[in-house]
Design a protein around this motif. Structure first.
Motif, PDB file in Angstrom:
ATOM      1  N   ALA A   6       6.657   6.598  -9.863  1.00 22.30           N
ATOM      2  CA  ALA A   6       5.636   5.867  -9.117  1.00 22.30           C
ATOM      3  C   ALA A   6       5.822   6.074  -7.612  1.00 22.30           C
ATOM      4  O   ALA A   6       4.846   6.292  -6.872  1.00 22.30           O
ATOM      5  CB  ALA A   6       5.687   4.379  -9.461  1.00 22.30           C
ATOM      6  N   LEU A   7       7.069   6.024  -7.149  1.00 22.51           N
ATOM      7  CA  LEU A   7       7.345   6.228  -5.728  1.00 22.51           C
ATOM      8  C   LEU A   7       6.991   7.646  -5.285  1.00 22.51           C
ATOM      9  O   LEU A   7       6.419   7.845  -4.204  1.00 22.51           O
ATOM     10  CB  LEU A   7       8.818   5.935  -5.430  1.00 22.51           C
ATOM     11  N   LEU A   8       7.324   8.641  -6.111  1.00 27.41           N
ATOM     12  CA  LEU A   8       6.992  10.018  -5.762  1.00 27.41           C
ATOM     13  C   LEU A   8       5.480  10.224  -5.724  1.00 27.41           C
ATOM     14  O   LEU A   8       4.960  10.926  -4.848  1.00 27.41           O
ATOM     15  CB  LEU A   8       7.639  10.988  -6.748  1.00 27.41           C
ATOM     16  N   TYR A   9       4.771   9.632  -6.676  1.00 26.21           N
ATOM     17  CA  TYR A   9       3.305   9.714  -6.669  1.00 26.21           C
ATOM     18  C   TYR A   9       2.747   9.123  -5.374  1.00 26.21           C
ATOM     19  O   TYR A   9       1.885   9.721  -4.717  1.00 26.21           O
ATOM     20  CB  TYR A   9       2.727   8.970  -7.879  1.00 26.21           C
ATOM     21  N   LEU A  10       3.239   7.938  -5.004  1.00 28.31           N
ATOM     22  CA  LEU A  10       2.767   7.282  -3.788  1.00 28.31           C
ATOM     23  C   LEU A  10       3.111   8.104  -2.553  1.00 28.31           C
ATOM     24  O   LEU A  10       2.309   8.188  -1.608  1.00 28.31           O
ATOM     25  CB  LEU A  10       3.373   5.883  -3.685  1.00 28.31           C
ATOM     26  N   LEU A  11       4.287   8.727  -2.553  1.00 23.64           N
ATOM     27  CA  LEU A  11       4.696   9.556  -1.421  1.00 23.64           C
ATOM     28  C   LEU A  11       3.767  10.756  -1.264  1.00 23.64           C
ATOM     29  O   LEU A  11       3.272  11.038  -0.161  1.00 23.64           O
ATOM     30  CB  LEU A  11       6.138  10.028  -1.613  1.00 23.64           C
ATOM     31  N   VAL A  12       3.510  11.467  -2.361  1.00 27.86           N
ATOM     32  CA  VAL A  12       2.625  12.631  -2.313  1.00 27.86           C
ATOM     33  C   VAL A  12       1.231  12.233  -1.849  1.00 27.86           C
ATOM     34  O   VAL A  12       0.625  12.908  -1.000  1.00 27.86           O
ATOM     35  CB  VAL A  12       2.554  13.313  -3.699  1.00 27.86           C
ATOM     36  N   ASN A  13       0.725  11.124  -2.352  1.00 31.94           N
ATOM     37  CA  ASN A  13      -0.637  10.709  -2.018  1.00 31.94           C
ATOM     38  C   ASN A  13      -0.742  10.111  -0.617  1.00 31.94           C
ATOM     39  O   ASN A  13      -1.813  10.147  -0.010  1.00 31.94           O
ATOM     40  CB  ASN A  13      -1.165   9.729  -3.062  1.00 31.94           C
ATOM     41  N   SER A  14       0.360   9.571  -0.089  1.00 31.54           N
ATOM     42  CA  SER A  14       0.338   9.077   1.289  1.00 31.54           C
ATOM     43  C   SER A  14       0.356  10.238   2.275  1.00 31.54           C
ATOM     44  O   SER A  14      -0.274  10.171   3.341  1.00 31.54           O
ATOM     45  CB  SER A  14       1.522   8.151   1.548  1.00 31.54           C
ATOM     46  N   LEU A  15       1.057  11.312   1.910  1.00 30.52           N
ATOM     47  CA  LEU A  15       1.126  12.480   2.786  1.00 30.52           C
ATOM     48  C   LEU A  15      -0.158  13.296   2.750  1.00 30.52           C
ATOM     49  O   LEU A  15      -0.515  13.946   3.727  1.00 30.52           O
ATOM     50  CB  LEU A  15       2.308  13.378   2.375  1.00 30.52           C
ATOM     51  N   MET A  16      -0.867  13.261   1.604  1.00 28.17           N
ATOM     52  CA  MET A  16      -2.045  14.106   1.442  1.00 28.17           C
ATOM     53  C   MET A  16      -3.346  13.307   1.360  1.00 28.17           C
ATOM     54  O   MET A  16      -4.381  13.819   0.959  1.00 28.17           O
ATOM     55  CB  MET A  16      -1.882  14.969   0.182  1.00 28.17           C
TER      56      MET A  16
ATOM     57  N   GLY B 272      -4.411  10.760  -0.661  1.00 27.41           N
ATOM     58  CA  GLY B 272      -4.956  10.713  -2.011  1.00 27.41           C
ATOM     59  C   GLY B 272      -5.292   9.297  -2.440  1.00 27.41           C
ATOM     60  O   GLY B 272      -5.348   8.370  -1.626  1.00 27.41           O
ATOM     61  N   ALA B 273      -5.528   9.119  -3.743  1.00 28.48           N
ATOM     62  CA  ALA B 273      -5.896   7.815  -4.307  1.00 28.48           C
ATOM     63  C   ALA B 273      -4.646   7.121  -4.846  1.00 28.48           C
ATOM     64  O   ALA B 273      -4.029   7.587  -5.805  1.00 28.48           O
ATOM     65  CB  ALA B 273      -6.920   7.999  -5.425  1.00 28.48           C
ATOM     66  N   MET B 274      -4.264   6.018  -4.229  1.00 28.06           N
ATOM     67  CA  MET B 274      -3.047   5.300  -4.599  1.00 28.06           C
ATOM     68  C   MET B 274      -3.168   4.604  -5.960  1.00 28.06           C
ATOM     69  O   MET B 274      -2.160   4.288  -6.587  1.00 28.06           O
ATOM     70  CB  MET B 274      -2.704   4.254  -3.532  1.00 28.06           C
ATOM     71  N   ARG B 275      -4.398   4.369  -6.411  1.00 35.77           N
ATOM     72  CA  ARG B 275      -4.600   3.543  -7.608  1.00 35.77           C
ATOM     73  C   ARG B 275      -3.980   4.156  -8.858  1.00 35.77           C
ATOM     74  O   ARG B 275      -3.671   3.455  -9.806  1.00 35.77           O
ATOM     75  CB  ARG B 275      -6.104   3.317  -7.812  1.00 35.77           C
ATOM     76  N   GLY B 276      -3.763   5.440  -8.847  1.00 36.36           N
ATOM     77  CA  GLY B 276      -3.218   6.076 -10.047  1.00 36.36           C
ATOM     78  C   GLY B 276      -1.710   6.127 -10.086  1.00 36.36           C
ATOM     79  O   GLY B 276      -1.133   6.901 -10.860  1.00 36.36           O
ATOM     80  N   TRP B 277      -1.026   5.273  -9.319  1.00 39.00           N
ATOM     81  CA  TRP B 277       0.431   5.351  -9.176  1.00 39.00           C
ATOM     82  C   TRP B 277       1.187   5.234 -10.500  1.00 39.00           C
ATOM     83  O   TRP B 277       2.276   5.789 -10.649  1.00 39.00           O
ATOM     84  CB  TRP B 277       0.915   4.258  -8.214  1.00 39.00           C
TER      85      TRP B 277
ATOM     86  N   PRO C 223      -4.145  15.783  -4.359  1.00 39.83           N
ATOM     87  CA  PRO C 223      -2.941  14.961  -4.255  1.00 39.83           C
ATOM     88  C   PRO C 223      -2.683  14.092  -5.476  1.00 39.83           C
ATOM     89  O   PRO C 223      -1.528  13.860  -5.851  1.00 39.83           O
ATOM     90  CB  PRO C 223      -3.203  14.099  -3.006  1.00 39.83           C
ATOM     91  N   VAL C 224      -3.743  13.602  -6.112  1.00 36.71           N
ATOM     92  CA  VAL C 224      -3.559  12.767  -7.306  1.00 36.71           C
ATOM     93  C   VAL C 224      -2.959  13.593  -8.434  1.00 36.71           C
ATOM     94  O   VAL C 224      -1.974  13.195  -9.068  1.00 36.71           O
ATOM     95  CB  VAL C 224      -4.901  12.143  -7.735  1.00 36.71           C
ATOM     96  N   SER C 225      -3.523  14.770  -8.680  1.00 37.77           N
ATOM     97  CA  SER C 225      -3.002  15.633  -9.743  1.00 37.77           C
ATOM     98  C   SER C 225      -1.571  16.076  -9.438  1.00 37.77           C
ATOM     99  O   SER C 225      -0.702  16.057 -10.314  1.00 37.77           O
ATOM    100  CB  SER C 225      -3.900  16.865  -9.901  1.00 37.77           C
ATOM    101  N   LEU C 226      -1.329  16.459  -8.194  1.00 39.11           N
ATOM    102  CA  LEU C 226       0.009  16.890  -7.805  1.00 39.11           C
ATOM    103  C   LEU C 226       1.011  15.746  -7.932  1.00 39.11           C
ATOM    104  O   LEU C 226       2.143  15.943  -8.377  1.00 39.11           O
ATOM    105  CB  LEU C 226      -0.014  17.418  -6.366  1.00 39.11           C
ATOM    106  N   GLY C 227       0.583  14.540  -7.561  1.00 36.76           N
ATOM    107  CA  GLY C 227       1.460  13.374  -7.692  1.00 36.76           C
ATOM    108  C   GLY C 227       1.827  13.094  -9.135  1.00 36.76           C
ATOM    109  O   GLY C 227       2.969  12.724  -9.437  1.00 36.76           O
TER     110      GLY C 227
ATOM    111  N   GLU D 162      -7.372   6.744 -17.205  1.00 35.53           N
ATOM    112  CA  GLU D 162      -8.738   6.261 -17.438  1.00 35.53           C
ATOM    113  C   GLU D 162      -8.953   4.906 -16.782  1.00 35.53           C
ATOM    114  O   GLU D 162     -10.000   4.641 -16.182  1.00 35.53           O
ATOM    115  CB  GLU D 162      -9.011   6.161 -18.937  1.00 35.53           C
ATOM    116  N   LEU D 163      -7.967   4.008 -16.917  1.00 36.74           N
ATOM    117  CA  LEU D 163      -8.099   2.674 -16.334  1.00 36.74           C
ATOM    118  C   LEU D 163      -8.137   2.741 -14.807  1.00 36.74           C
ATOM    119  O   LEU D 163      -8.819   1.946 -14.163  1.00 36.74           O
ATOM    120  CB  LEU D 163      -6.924   1.792 -16.787  1.00 36.74           C
ATOM    121  N   ALA D 164      -7.398   3.687 -14.244  1.00 39.85           N
ATOM    122  CA  ALA D 164      -7.318   3.789 -12.786  1.00 39.85           C
ATOM    123  C   ALA D 164      -8.590   4.362 -12.173  1.00 39.85           C
ATOM    124  O   ALA D 164      -9.043   3.889 -11.122  1.00 39.85           O
ATOM    125  CB  ALA D 164      -6.110   4.641 -12.395  1.00 39.85           C
TER     126      ALA D 164
END
Length: 435
Positions: free
Chosen positions: A123-133, A135-140, A310-314, A370-372
Motif C-alpha cells: 500500500a505504501l509503495l502504491y501511494l509513493l508511486v502515485n504521489s510521484l506520478m 496518480g489515483a490514490m483510491r486504488g491503494w 501510475p495506478v497500473s505501475l503502483g 472494481e470497488l475503487a
C-alpha cells in the motif's frame, strides 16, 4: 531447571491441524487450476474477434428491479458469488482462531505479522508511486491481497518436496490476509451507507446465529435467512461480501457439550466448510474470474500504457516488490524481537520464495480494483491488466526460487533415503538445506 523452549518460526503444527490443512491444500490446488483455466478462457475470448460477445455476456442484467437486485452478470459474480468465497473465508478464520494453531499466540504472531507487513508495504509503495506520478490514490489497497488458490496451485506444481511448514505458513498467512481485506473493503470502500437496511440485516443474521448455535443444519431454514441477510447488506451500501463473512463468523466451531464437546469430532463450521469449499473453489471463484479477467491486452501499446500509468505501475510494484518485502521484513522483525529461531530444516531463502509467491494477487485484488474505480471503466481495465501482469511476474519469480529450493530438498531427501512425492515433512525435520 530446564530452560524454556524458544519460539520456532514456521515450526510444524499439531498432527490434527496438519491433516486438516493438507485436506484444504488439495482442494485449493484444484480450485487454483480451475481459476487459471477460467481466467485464460476469459482473456482469450476478450482478445478474440468475438470480444463483443464477451462484453455483452458480462453486461446481461438479471434479477428483480424492485429490490435493487437487477444486476449484471459481472456484478452478480463480484457481489453474489464472492459472498460464498468470503463465507468460507469466515468459517476458516473462525476455525483457525478458535480451534486451529492460531489460538496459540506464539504460533499466531508470525503469520499475523507477515500478513500485516504484506498489506502495509504494498500500500505504501502504491501511494509513493502515485504521489510521484500524480496518480489515483483510491486504488491503494489493490496490491495488498494474496490469491491463495493461485499461490497454492503454483506451490503444488513447483514445490512438491518443500517442507510442509511452508505450505501451512502460506495458508495461514492468506487466512489473515483475507481478514485484513474484509476490513479494508468494509471500512474504505463503502461509498454510501443506508443505516436502515443495515440494521434490518441484524434480524435475519440474529435468527441464523441462534439456529446454528443450536446446531441446526436444515438448509431450507438457513439458506433463506442467509439470502435475506446478503440482500439487506447489499442494499445498505456495505459490500455484500461482508455478509458472507458475518454469516461465517456466526457458525460455531466446537461441538456442543451434549455431543461430547470438542473431542467428539468436527463441529458445524467444519461441516459447512466441507460442504461449501468445493462450491467456492470449483464454481464461485472460477466464474468470478471468467467474468472479471477478460481485458483487452492491447499488444505493445498495452505494455507501454501499463508502464506509463501510475495506478497500473503502483499495482505491479506493490505485488512484485511490496508483498515480498513486507512479508520478509515483518517475519525478520518478529524473529529479531521475539528471539525466535527459524525451524530446523528451513532457510530464509525458503521464506523469501514464499513471500514472492504471495505477490500473486487475483480474486480480491480484482474486486478491490472494481470497488475503487468502478466496474467496466477505463481505469478498472488498466488495473485488471496490472493485477494480471504483477501476478504473472510474481509467479514466475517465485517459480525460479522455489524450484531451486525444491531441488535442494530433493537432493537432501535422496541422501537421507526419505525421498518420495510430497514427503516434504520428512525433510523439514532434517538438516538445514542450503543454509
Amino acid at each position: 531447571m530446564a530452560s524454556p523452549r524458544r519460539l520456532s518460526l514456521l515450526g510444524p503444527g499439531s498432527r490434527a491441524e496438519t491433516r486438516r490443512i493438507a485436506d484444504i491444500l488439495r482442494k485449493e490446488t484444484i480450485g487454483g487450476a480451475l481459476l487459471l483455466t477460467a481466467a485464460v478462457a476469459a482473456l482469450v475470448w476478450a482478445n478474440s474477434p468475438w470480444s463483443e460477445a464477451y462484453a455483452g455476456l458480462r453486461s446481461v442484467t438479471v434479477g428483480p428491479a424492485g429490490w435493487h437486485l437487477d444486476l449484471s452478470l459481472a456484478k452478480w459474480a463480484s457481489d453474489g458469488l464472492l459472498a460464498i468465497f468470503f463465507f468460507v473465508a469466515g468459517l476458516e478464520l473462525k476455525r483457525e482462531f478458535v480451534a486451529g494453531d492460531l489460538r496459540d499466540p506464539r504460533r499466531a504472531v508470525v503469520p499475523v505479522a507477515a500478513a500485516v507487513g504484506g498489506v502495509i508495504v504494498p500500500a505504501l509503495l502504491y501511494l509513493l508511486v502515485n504521489s510521484l506520478m500524480d496518480g489515483a490514490m483510491r486504488g491503494w489497497a489493490t496490491p495488498t491481497a494474496t490469491d491463495i488458490a493461485f499461490a497454492l496451485a503454483v506451490l503444488a506444481v513447483v514445490g512438491r518436496r518443500l517442507p510442509a511448514a511452508l505450505r501451512t505458513f502460506l495458508l495461514t498467512l492468506a487466512v489473515v490476509d483475507d481478514l485484513l481485506a474484509i476490513v479494508i473493503i468494509a471500512v474504505f470502500y463503502t461509498s454510501h451507507l443506508s443505516v436502515l437496511p443495515l440494521l434490518a440485516a441484524l434480524v435475519p443474521l440474529g435468527v441464523f446465529t441462534v439456529l446454528v448455535q443450536r446446531r441446526v443444519r436444515s438448509w431450507w431454514l438457513l439458506l433463506p435467512l442467509a439470502g435475506v441477510t446478503w440482500g439487506l447488506v447489499h442494499a445498505s451500501g456495505v459490500h455484500a461480501t461482508v455478509a458472507g463473512v458475518l454469516l461465517g463468523f456466526a457458525v460455531p466451531v466446537l461441538r456442543s457439550e451434549k455431543a461430547g464437546g470438542p473431542e467428539a469430532g468436527p463441529g458445524l463450521a467444519e461441516h459447512f466448510e466441507h460442504r461449501f469449499r468445493p462450491i467456492s473453489a470449483g464454481v464461485a471463484v472460477p466464474l468470478f474470474a471468467f467474468l472479471s479477467a477478460g481485458v483487452p491486452l492491447g499488444g505493445l501499446d498495452g505494455v507501454t500504457n501499463l508502464l506509463a500509468d501510475p495506478v497500473s505501475l503502483g499495482v505491479v510494484v506493490g505485488l512484485v516488490v511490496g508483498k515480498p518485502l513486507g512479508i520478509m521484513a515483518a517475519t525478520w522483525l518478529t524473529a529479531r524481537f521475539t528471539r525466535a529461531d527459524i525451524d530446523e530444516g528451513l532457510a530464509w531463502v525458503d521464506i523469501g520464495g514464499l513471500a514472492i509467491l504471495s505477490g500473486i494477487g487475483f480474486t480480491v485484488s480484482l474486486l478491490i480494483g472494481e470497488l475503487a474505480f468502478g466496474p467496466g471503466t477505463a481505469r478498472d481495465t488498466q488495473v485488471k491488466l496490472a493485477v494480471l501482469t504483477g501476478s504473472l511476474v510474481a509467479a514466475l519469480l517465485a517459480t525460479v526460487v522455489l524450484r531451486l529450493r525444491d531441488r535442494a530438498y530433493r537432493r537432501l531427501a535422496d541422501d537421507d533415503g526419505t525421498a518420495g512425492p510430497g514427503d516434504a515433512e520428512h525433510v523439514s525435520g532434517g538438516r538445514g538445506a542450503g543454509r
